[in-house]
Design a protein around this motif. Structure first.
Motif, PDB file in Angstrom:
ATOM      1  N   ASP A 198      -3.239  -0.224  -7.760  1.00  0.00           N
ATOM      2  CA  ASP A 198      -3.314   0.965  -7.695  1.00  0.00           C
ATOM      3  C   ASP A 198      -2.155   1.520  -7.103  1.00  0.00           C
ATOM      4  OD1 ASP A 198      -3.972   3.669  -6.954  1.00  0.00           O
ATOM      5  OD2 ASP A 198      -5.955   3.334  -7.410  1.00  0.00           O
ATOM      6  N   PRO A 199      -1.338   2.392  -7.679  1.00  0.00           N
ATOM      7  CA  PRO A 199      -0.117   2.933  -7.215  1.00  0.00           C
ATOM      8  C   PRO A 199      -0.480   3.664  -5.780  1.00  0.00           C
ATOM      9  CG  PRO A 199      -0.779   4.288  -8.883  1.00  0.00           C
ATOM     10  CD  PRO A 199      -1.741   3.219  -9.132  1.00  0.00           C
ATOM     11  N   GLU A 200      -1.720   3.920  -5.430  1.00  0.00           N
ATOM     12  CA  GLU A 200      -1.822   4.708  -4.222  1.00  0.00           C
ATOM     13  C   GLU A 200      -1.941   3.535  -2.977  1.00  0.00           C
ATOM     14  OE1 GLU A 200      -1.673   7.594  -3.108  1.00  0.00           O
ATOM     15  OE2 GLU A 200      -1.817   8.901  -5.042  1.00  0.00           O
ATOM     16  N   LEU A 201      -2.393   2.413  -3.384  1.00  0.00           N
ATOM     17  CA  LEU A 201      -2.498   1.171  -2.690  1.00  0.00           C
ATOM     18  C   LEU A 201      -1.217   0.322  -2.356  1.00  0.00           C
ATOM     19  CD1 LEU A 201      -5.872  -0.255  -3.636  1.00  0.00           C
ATOM     20  CD2 LEU A 201      -5.324   1.167  -1.677  1.00  0.00           C
ATOM     21  N   LEU A 202      -0.379   0.292  -3.569  1.00  0.00           N
ATOM     22  CA  LEU A 202       0.899  -0.593  -3.606  1.00  0.00           C
ATOM     23  C   LEU A 202       2.098   0.227  -2.973  1.00  0.00           C
ATOM     24  CD1 LEU A 202       1.826  -3.411  -4.669  1.00  0.00           C
ATOM     25  CD2 LEU A 202       2.455  -1.973  -6.776  1.00  0.00           C
TER      26      LEU A 202
ATOM     27  N   LEU B 299       2.903 -11.273  -3.216  1.00  0.00           N
ATOM     28  CA  LEU B 299       2.521  -9.913  -2.463  1.00  0.00           C
ATOM     29  C   LEU B 299       2.256 -10.072  -1.134  1.00  0.00           C
ATOM     30  CD1 LEU B 299       2.288  -6.953  -3.340  1.00  0.00           C
ATOM     31  CD2 LEU B 299       0.087  -7.463  -4.195  1.00  0.00           C
ATOM     32  N   ARG B 300       2.795  -9.211  -0.190  1.00  0.00           N
ATOM     33  CA  ARG B 300       2.381  -9.012   1.068  1.00  0.00           C
ATOM     34  C   ARG B 300       1.343  -8.134   1.288  1.00  0.00           C
ATOM     35  NH1 ARG B 300       5.520 -13.464   2.346  1.00  0.00           N
ATOM     36  NH2 ARG B 300       7.921 -12.897   2.382  1.00  0.00           N
TER      37      ARG B 300
ATOM     38  N   TRP C 132       4.413  -4.221  -0.758  1.00  0.00           N
ATOM     39  CA  TRP C 132       3.199  -4.578   0.055  1.00  0.00           C
ATOM     40  C   TRP C 132       2.167  -3.877  -0.352  1.00  0.00           C
ATOM     41  CZ3 TRP C 132       3.748  -6.985   5.040  1.00  0.00           C
ATOM     42  CH2 TRP C 132       4.998  -7.229   5.357  1.00  0.00           C
ATOM     43  N   LEU C 133       0.778  -4.312  -0.176  1.00  0.00           N
ATOM     44  CA  LEU C 133      -0.565  -3.998  -0.729  1.00  0.00           C
ATOM     45  C   LEU C 133      -1.258  -3.548   0.849  1.00  0.00           C
ATOM     46  CD1 LEU C 133      -2.065  -3.273  -3.260  1.00  0.00           C
ATOM     47  CD2 LEU C 133      -3.188  -5.603  -2.997  1.00  0.00           C
TER      48      LEU C 133
END
Length: 249
Positions: free
Chosen positions: A107-111, A25-26, A124-125
């Motif tokens: 979290d879908p707002e961070l991913l 995960l980047r 990307w995170l």
């Protein structure tokens, strides 16, 4: 009893690199610039256009997959696209949990997701926030797979049982990948922890019953056999491709 030896969940998630591409995960902003979040991708599109990558990322990805595998209908491409994303979600989260004893908050707002990229540059995170392993179900199944399933079903004629079968198959695949890594690198604790965590996840709603507990074969089909030159997957409920229904190809 196997002694669990954890490594740090560092701010760049570099420990996951050793597990293989699907587990990577980047972190940060990709070279091509900001990407839509998973929350954006699962929301209703602002407008539709086949070449607009970020206007409707989900539809763009399904169309790209359809072209790549020559899918005879959109639901086949939707299934393949969803299974690929489910594999990425489970691999990242379960890999970190088994290796580090915690996992990054997806979290879908961070991913963020690049629907035009392949593994591992698709996810990307924005920032790394550690979550305890007890939160795996809520974060991955509840926070990512549920909205992903809803988004695909709103755009394509694909059944929820098929999509959750894909998710169960992807989870089992992540466990197999971690088992192989653990055997190769002399880390039986990682494989054992992955199996234990996955066992708990398979008891949760939506995932329960997706696989036969004795054989680990799935109880639904991902439809890949309908792709030209395709066949049945190793864990398919069919032992050979079923015949097409009358009037269908």
């Amino acid at each position: 009893m196997v002694l669990l030896l954890f490594v740090d969940l560092d701010p760049q998630l570099t420990a996951l690199d050793a597990l293989g591409g699907f587990f990577v995960l980047r972190v940060g902003v990709p070279p091509r610039g900001p990407l839509p979040t998973l929350a954006d991708a699962c929301a209703e599109p602002r407008f539709r256009g086949p070449e607009e990558v970020y206007a409707d990322p989900m539809t763009f990805r399904v169309r790209k997959v359809a072209k790549s595998i020559r899918a005879p209908e959109s639901r086949v491409a939707a299934s393949v696209a969803q299974q690929g994303l489910a594999a990425r979600f489970w691999s990242v989260a379960l890999g970190a949990a088994a290796l580090c004893g915690q996992f990054p908050d997806l979290d879908p707002e961070l991913l963020r997701w690049d629907p035009d990229a392949g593994v591992p540059d698709d996810l990307w995170l924005s920032e790394v926030r550690a979550r305890p392993v007890e939160d795996l179900d809520a974060v991955v199944r509840g926070g990512l797979l549920v909205p992903l399933s809803a988004a695909l079903r709103s755009r394509h004629r694909v059944s929820p049982a098929l999509l959750w079968g894909n998710a169960g198959s992807a989870l089992a695949g992540a466990v197999r990948g971690l088992d192989r890594w653990a055997l190769t690198h002399g880390r039986p604790d990682v494989g054992e922890r992955a199996r234990t965590l996955a066992g708990r996840l398979f008891d949760r709603p939506d995932l329960s019953g997706t696989l036969d507990p004795r054989t680990l074969r799935r109880r639904s089909c991902c439809l890949y056999y309908r792709v030209p030159g395709g066949g049945v997957c190793g864990d398919c409920c069919f032992h050979r491709p079923p015949r097409s229904a009358p009037g269908r190809t």
